[in-house]
Design an enzyme around this catalytic site. Sequence first.
Site, short mmCIF file in Angstrom:
data_model
loop_
_atom_site.label_atom_id
_atom_site.label_comp_id
_atom_site.label_asym_id
_atom_site.label_seq_id
_atom_site.Cartn_x
_atom_site.Cartn_y
_atom_site.Cartn_z
N ASP A 189 -9.56 -9.72 8.75
CA ASP A 189 -9.01 -8.38 8.43
C ASP A 189 -9.99 -7.23 8.67
O ASP A 189 -9.56 -6.16 9.06
CB ASP A 189 -8.53 -8.36 6.98
CG ASP A 189 -7.58 -7.21 6.67
OD1 ASP A 189 -6.62 -7.01 7.44
OD2 ASP A 189 -7.80 -6.50 5.67
N ARG A 205 1.86 -12.16 -0.53
CA ARG A 205 0.51 -12.49 -0.04
C ARG A 205 -0.05 -13.73 -0.69
O ARG A 205 0.31 -14.07 -1.83
CB ARG A 205 -0.44 -11.32 -0.35
CG ARG A 205 -0.06 -10.00 0.32
CD ARG A 205 -0.74 -9.83 1.65
NE ARG A 205 -0.20 -8.72 2.43
CZ ARG A 205 -0.75 -8.30 3.57
NH1 ARG A 205 -1.86 -8.86 4.04
NH2 ARG A 205 -0.20 -7.32 4.26
N HIS A 221 -10.71 -2.34 11.22
CA HIS A 221 -9.62 -3.21 10.75
C HIS A 221 -9.44 -4.32 11.79
O HIS A 221 -8.47 -4.31 12.55
CB HIS A 221 -8.34 -2.37 10.62
CG HIS A 221 -7.22 -3.04 9.89
ND1 HIS A 221 -5.90 -2.68 10.08
CD2 HIS A 221 -7.20 -4.00 8.94
CE1 HIS A 221 -5.12 -3.41 9.29
NE2 HIS A 221 -5.88 -4.23 8.59
N TYR A 229 -1.55 -3.63 -6.97
CA TYR A 229 -1.27 -4.43 -5.77
C TYR A 229 -2.30 -4.27 -4.67
O TYR A 229 -2.65 -3.17 -4.26
CB TYR A 229 0.11 -4.07 -5.21
CG TYR A 229 0.63 -5.19 -4.34
CD1 TYR A 229 1.23 -6.30 -4.91
CD2 TYR A 229 0.46 -5.17 -2.96
CE1 TYR A 229 1.67 -7.36 -4.13
CE2 TYR A 229 0.90 -6.23 -2.18
CZ TYR A 229 1.50 -7.31 -2.77
OH TYR A 229 1.93 -8.37 -2.00
N SER A 246 -1.56 -3.52 10.30
CA SER A 246 -1.16 -4.40 9.21
C SER A 246 0.06 -5.22 9.61
O SER A 246 1.02 -4.68 10.18
CB SER A 246 -0.83 -3.56 7.97
OG SER A 246 -1.95 -2.80 7.62
N LYS A 257 -9.70 -2.27 1.43
CA LYS A 257 -9.45 -1.12 2.30
C LYS A 257 -10.18 0.13 1.81
O LYS A 257 -10.66 0.93 2.61
CB LYS A 257 -7.95 -0.86 2.42
CG LYS A 257 -7.17 -2.06 2.99
CD LYS A 257 -7.65 -2.42 4.38
CE LYS A 257 -7.27 -3.80 4.86
NZ LYS A 257 -5.91 -4.03 5.27
N CYS A 287 0.39 -7.44 11.90
CA CYS A 287 0.61 -7.58 13.34
C CYS A 287 -0.18 -8.73 13.93
O CYS A 287 -0.45 -8.76 15.14
CB CYS A 287 0.30 -6.27 14.06
SG CYS A 287 1.52 -5.01 13.67
N ARG A 302 0.85 -1.19 0.00
CA ARG A 302 0.00 0.00 0.00
C ARG A 302 0.89 1.25 0.00
O ARG A 302 2.02 1.22 0.47
CB ARG A 302 -0.90 0.02 1.23
CG ARG A 302 -2.07 -0.96 1.15
CD ARG A 302 -2.99 -0.83 2.34
NE ARG A 302 -2.34 -1.25 3.56
CZ ARG A 302 -1.79 -0.46 4.46
NH1 ARG A 302 -1.82 0.87 4.31
NH2 ARG A 302 -1.21 -0.94 5.54
P1 GTP Z 1 -2.57 -7.65 7.40
O1 GTP Z 1 -3.08 -8.69 6.46
O2 GTP Z 1 -1.42 -6.86 6.84
O3 GTP Z 1 -3.64 -6.76 7.93
O4 GTP Z 1 -1.84 -8.42 8.62
P2 GTP Z 1 -2.31 -9.33 9.85
O5 GTP Z 1 -2.60 -8.47 11.02
O6 GTP Z 1 -3.36 -10.30 9.44
O7 GTP Z 1 -0.95 -10.10 10.22
P3 GTP Z 1 -0.55 -11.64 10.08
O8 GTP Z 1 -1.40 -12.54 10.93
O9 GTP Z 1 -0.46 -11.98 8.64
O10 GTP Z 1 0.91 -11.64 10.72
C1 GTP Z 1 1.97 -10.84 10.23
C2 GTP Z 1 3.30 -11.42 10.61
O11 GTP Z 1 3.41 -11.53 12.03
C3 GTP Z 1 3.51 -12.83 10.06
O12 GTP Z 1 4.82 -12.93 9.55
C4 GTP Z 1 3.33 -13.72 11.26
O13 GTP Z 1 4.11 -14.90 11.17
C5 GTP Z 1 3.76 -12.84 12.43
N1 GTP Z 1 3.00 -13.18 13.66
C6 GTP Z 1 1.66 -13.36 13.76
N2 GTP Z 1 1.29 -13.68 15.03
C7 GTP Z 1 2.43 -13.69 15.77
C8 GTP Z 1 2.71 -13.95 17.15
O14 GTP Z 1 1.84 -14.24 17.97
N3 GTP Z 1 4.03 -13.83 17.53
C9 GTP Z 1 5.02 -13.52 16.65
N4 GTP Z 1 6.26 -13.43 17.11
N5 GTP Z 1 4.78 -13.27 15.33
C10 GTP Z 1 3.52 -13.36 14.89
C1 SPV Z 2 -3.07 -4.47 5.17
O1 SPV Z 2 -2.09 -3.84 4.73
O2 SPV Z 2 -3.58 -4.21 6.29
C2 SPV Z 2 -3.63 -5.59 4.39
C3 SPV Z 2 -3.14 -5.81 3.02
O3 SPV Z 2 -4.51 -6.28 4.89
S1 SPV Z 2 -3.85 -4.71 1.87
O4 SPV Z 2 -5.05 -5.33 1.32
O5 SPV Z 2 -2.87 -4.50 0.80
O6 SPV Z 2 -4.22 -3.48 2.49
MN MN Z 3 -5.14 -5.50 6.90
#
Ligand code: GTP
Ligand code: SPV
Ligand code: MN
Length: 579
Positions: A275, A364, A226, A197, A248, A206, A250, A69
């Site tokens: 999400d 992704r 979110h 993207y 994002s 979003k 996290c 983004r």
């Molecule tokens: P968006 O799709 O960007 O909104 O992200 P999201 O909040 O869904 O994050 P996601 O679950 O994809 O996690 C992002 C990164 O953090 C990944 O590389 C995970 O492996 C890592 N991660 C997720 N949960 C944990 C956790 O509990 N501990 C640690 N150390 N890393 C984590």
């Molecule tokens: C984020 O960045 O929080 C996502 C991926 O979930 S995107 O759809 O590119 O915003």
């Molecule tokens: Mn997101």
Amino acid sequence: MTTSNPALRNWVDEVARHTQPERIHWCDGSEAENQALISAMLTDGTLKTLNERWPDCYLHRSDPNDVARVEHVTFICTDSEQDAGPNNNWMAPAEAHRLADGLFEGCMQGRTLYVIPYCMGPVDSSYSRCGVEITDSPYVVTNMRIMTRMGAAALQRIEREGSFVKGLHSIGDLDPDNRYIMHFPKELTIKSIGSGYGGNALLGKKCHALRIASYQARSEGWLAEHMLILGLQDPTGRTRYIAAAFPSQCGKTNLAMLVPPESQNDWRIWTVGDDIAWLHPGDDGRLYAINPESGFFGVVPGTGRETNKNAFDMIHRDTIFTNVGLTADNEPWWEGRGESEPALDWRGQPFTGGNGDAAHPNSRFTVSARQNADYTPLMDDPRGVPISAIIFGGRRRGLAPLVYQARDWQHGVLVGASVASETTAAAAGETGIVRRDPMAMKPFCGYNFGDYWAHWLNIGANLSNPPSMFHVNWFRRDDQGRFLWPGFGDNLRVLAWIIERCEGGGRAKQTPIGELPTLDALDLNGLHVPDEDLEALLHVDVQGWREELDAIGKYLESYGDRLPQELRVEHARLTAALR
Ligand code: GTP
Ligand code: SPV
Ligand code: MN
């Protein structure tokens, strides 16, 4: 195919005159249509097949300058700059239209214009909202088909209701200087050009479901957030639902489909969303959540059998991978996959190990929610699910404890407004910088955060049975950079405490920032966390929090007279408690 809705017909005609596509295709969402698009993309190289162990999976490589983004060229175009707020880039609507229209002129020459009718949320839910995306990217069409209820049923609803969000998208020339993501909330319109993207291009996500929807939700009395939504079934078989807002990258996708640790394998998780959540006050005084999406656009790196088995398993078929590496025998590869070696990186260059990551850190997967082992048909329930707890969180190596509970809704809104988190690869720019990301909505709120917090306070004041509010941090580290908390499946131990608290149980100690678990309150059976790590995770550093409160106060005051008085009162209360 065309439509009986004159506004939609006229808009498509007008866009076609302006962008001059070679042909127009109305998407019906059928399997045949999808297969035809995939064949064409395999022919022109937009997609690549993977080996036979990855049936119906494809790899797409986006332009290397177009991988995340782009917040600096994302604009909220309200009449007054104040209404967009200091949290957004603002452009006057007339100027933004002029700029966008100049870039869109003739931009689809030689290309197909796709008309994508979609519905965010179950097609039969009164909480759902429809949109139409016009795009010149077949990759966007195939992704939107997974991420939304796309095609004939959505078009029928649009024709019945007459209203829809207009999203105009073109990949343009992919020149970063000609890239803009513009939102016109009053006109229910989005114009996005120059990126193919993720959230820049899949406009239902979003742009519509957060930026435009949050603006609509304010006037209609609901919240567009979110947030993940999950059901937590305890060993007695009772299920409670929680919603959690993390910035994002996290941990939303991971938490939404977590696999319980061995010692708690009599618990069960149900993924409602990973999400985005749309939250509505119900007649019974509770808050109800629907997930407007139907698929996951998830972060690939870190997805392993040990960390997120459900995600790992579900992406082995019918999945679009974007910007991962490849092994020598044509399998997708990413950091944390835990098997084999990359031969090519995400750009398609030979991987030498010395040239950075094999998979892009924001690579992704796009996959249907139905492929998740924790899928629940409640995802399609038009009434949504009742929310017992709202959890805010961020990625912070220090200060923020593993978990704490807010006193009540008003305190919880301050906790949400105070969220800070390290920036990640989900957005272009430097990573690892701590910034304020209130309610994980910094990049996504379609109006002034001051007004948004007032709206949150209002929603809570009108709920007779509001969710309890919490803050978590899975990302505490020691001086060597090692994570203090194992995270992933073990996060269930924290969720179990949260649910206990919602029901009036759970051991807790009062602290100036809120209630924390006592050292014996979390079920750590089968887990070895050294005592000093647990103490650090559940410690409130009073001096550190005084400084934090100062910084929060300055941040809140930057919203001037839009800042609700209640947050000043809460902030003063917390400051006094820390004195
Ligand atoms: P968006 O799709 O960007 O909104 O992200 P999201 O909040 O869904 O994050 P996601 O679950 O994809 O996690 C992002 C990164 O953090 C990944 O590389 C995970 O492996 C890592 N991660 C997720 N949960 C944990 C956790 O509990 N501990 C640690 N150390 N890393 C984590
Ligand atoms: C984020 O960045 O929080 C996502 C991926 O979930 S995107 O759809 O590119 O915003
Ligand atoms: Mn997101």
